[in-house]
Write an enzyme that holds these catalytic residues in place. Structure first.
Site, short mmCIF file in Angstrom:
data_model
loop_
_atom_site.label_atom_id
_atom_site.label_comp_id
_atom_site.label_asym_id
_atom_site.label_seq_id
_atom_site.Cartn_x
_atom_site.Cartn_y
_atom_site.Cartn_z
N HIS A 61 83.20 165.44 -7.76
CA HIS A 61 83.85 164.42 -7.79
C HIS A 61 83.34 162.80 -8.16
O HIS A 61 81.69 162.72 -8.26
CB HIS A 61 85.46 164.04 -6.97
N HIS A 63 83.04 159.87 -6.55
CA HIS A 63 82.79 158.59 -5.89
C HIS A 63 81.52 158.02 -5.91
O HIS A 63 80.65 159.14 -5.91
CB HIS A 63 83.06 158.87 -4.97
N ASP A 65 79.43 157.97 -3.77
CA ASP A 65 77.71 158.80 -2.68
C ASP A 65 77.89 159.58 -3.18
O ASP A 65 77.26 160.36 -3.32
CB ASP A 65 79.01 158.82 -1.40
N HIS A 66 77.90 160.30 -4.10
CA HIS A 66 77.50 161.47 -5.71
C HIS A 66 78.03 161.06 -6.54
O HIS A 66 77.79 162.18 -7.63
CB HIS A 66 80.20 162.35 -4.94
N HIS A 138 91.71 165.60 -2.99
CA HIS A 138 91.14 164.38 -1.91
C HIS A 138 92.16 163.46 -2.86
O HIS A 138 93.26 163.44 -3.45
CB HIS A 138 89.48 164.58 -2.40
N ASP A 206 84.77 166.77 0.24
CA ASP A 206 85.00 165.63 0.63
C ASP A 206 87.23 166.25 -0.10
O ASP A 206 87.11 166.00 -0.94
CB ASP A 206 85.30 164.80 -0.96
N HIS A 265 77.63 166.50 5.33
CA HIS A 265 78.58 164.81 4.56
C HIS A 265 79.52 164.75 5.91
O HIS A 265 80.56 164.42 5.69
CB HIS A 265 80.08 165.46 3.45
#
Length: 303
Positions: A61, A63, A65-66, A138, A206, A265
């Site tokens: 996805h 976000h 942090d990814h 999510h 997530d 994670h």
């Protein structure tokens, strides 16, 4: 065989002793990177894996942090003399995010291709890997993935000889082709054994547990799954934010009959994930905290 290497176990933000969650998968010299948070290229440099071999980057996805580590990875590929195209795969919106992140690395010696997924998908990647995607739950569009390396059926030379099939045709039948010989069509089923299990790596992060997930990751040789929190009292927070508890990851592994589970994670507030392992292994014994920077080779199993 398939090599895997976890680059970190962190969620939300990197910490001094915890890199963000990302996974390298390698087959026949071709590498796939699953997620690419801040600092991914730094963590990668501890592994000994070649940047130049990276063919595809797959986002669960969008976000930060990814995905925020993408510019650094692209620079690393450029300095590794990569010239072949690199494919970036992710949910709807991936092209826009990639374009924004590429604005600070505008000149690269290789093409960058983007592919956006909008639902359950399946596509072939270099190295003979089959990528499958499943939408999960999510706060924004997110996918779980499996990478599957099929295994060919066993060729029976004695059967081929008994049928009088020339050796010059064997390799075509072994590849699954139907061939013509002496006025007859010869199918691969004549000389190939039953299907054999391949190798499957599953990556789930997530998301809340969904009814589709156990079937999607069923029988995986390795399930890499988020365990955002260990304290079951934090279940309301996990539900609110679209994450899984470590216990829920173990329950997924058990329901799906996977071979082993790597937990990853973790919330920055989860300072000692190891402390929760006894409770997790009571649910699914083959559970461990994901081993960072260790290359693990998954091999075909006859069973």
């Amino acid at each position: 065989m398939v090599d895997v290497c976890l680059l970190g176990t962190g969620g939300m933000m990197p910490l001094p002793d915890r890199w963000l969650s990302a996974l390298l998968v390698r087959c026949e010299g071709h590498v796939v990177l699953l997620d690419c948070g801040e600092g991914t290229q730094i963590s990668w440099r501890y592994t000994g894996w070649s940047f130049r071999d990276l063919d595809a980057i797959v986002f669960t996805h969008l976000h930060a942090d990814h995905v925020a580590g993408l510019p650094g990875i692209l620079y690393a590929l450029a300095f590794a003399d990569r010239q072949e195209p690199v494919r970036i795969i992710g949910p709807v919106g991936t092209a826009q995010v990639v374009a924004a992140l590429r604005s600070i690395v505008p000149t690269l010696p290789f093409p960058v291709e983007t592919l956006e997924l909008s639902g359950t998908s399946e596509l072939e990647l270099p190295g003979g890997l089959l990528l499958r995607a499943l939408p999960v739950t999510h706060r924004i569009p997110c996918f779980a993935y499996t990478l599957h390396r099929p295994r060919g059926r066993r060729f029976d030379p004695q059967r081929a000889q008994a049928l009088g099939i020339p050796m010059t045709l064997w390799h075509r039948l072994q590849r699954g082709e139907t061939v013509e010989f002496a006025g007859q069509l010869l199918t691969p089923d004549l000389v190939l054994g039953p299907p054999r299990r391949g190798i499957t790596v599953a990556f789930v992060t997530d998301t809340r547990p969904t009814p589709e997930l156990p079937g999607f990751v069923a029988g995986a040789d390795l399930l890499v799954c988020e365990g955002m929190y260990g304290d079951t009292a934090l279940l309301p927070r996990a539900i609110e934010r679209g994450h899984m508890l470590m216990q829920e990851a173990a329950e997924l592994a058990r329901a799906a009959s996977v071979e082993r589970l790597w937990l990853t994670h973790f919330s920055p507030s989860l300072t000692d994930p190891e402390a929760w392992l006894p409770a997790i292994r009571a649910i699914f014994p083959a559970s461990e905290i994901g081993p960072v920077h260790q290359t693990v080779t998954l091999r075909y199993r006859d069973a």
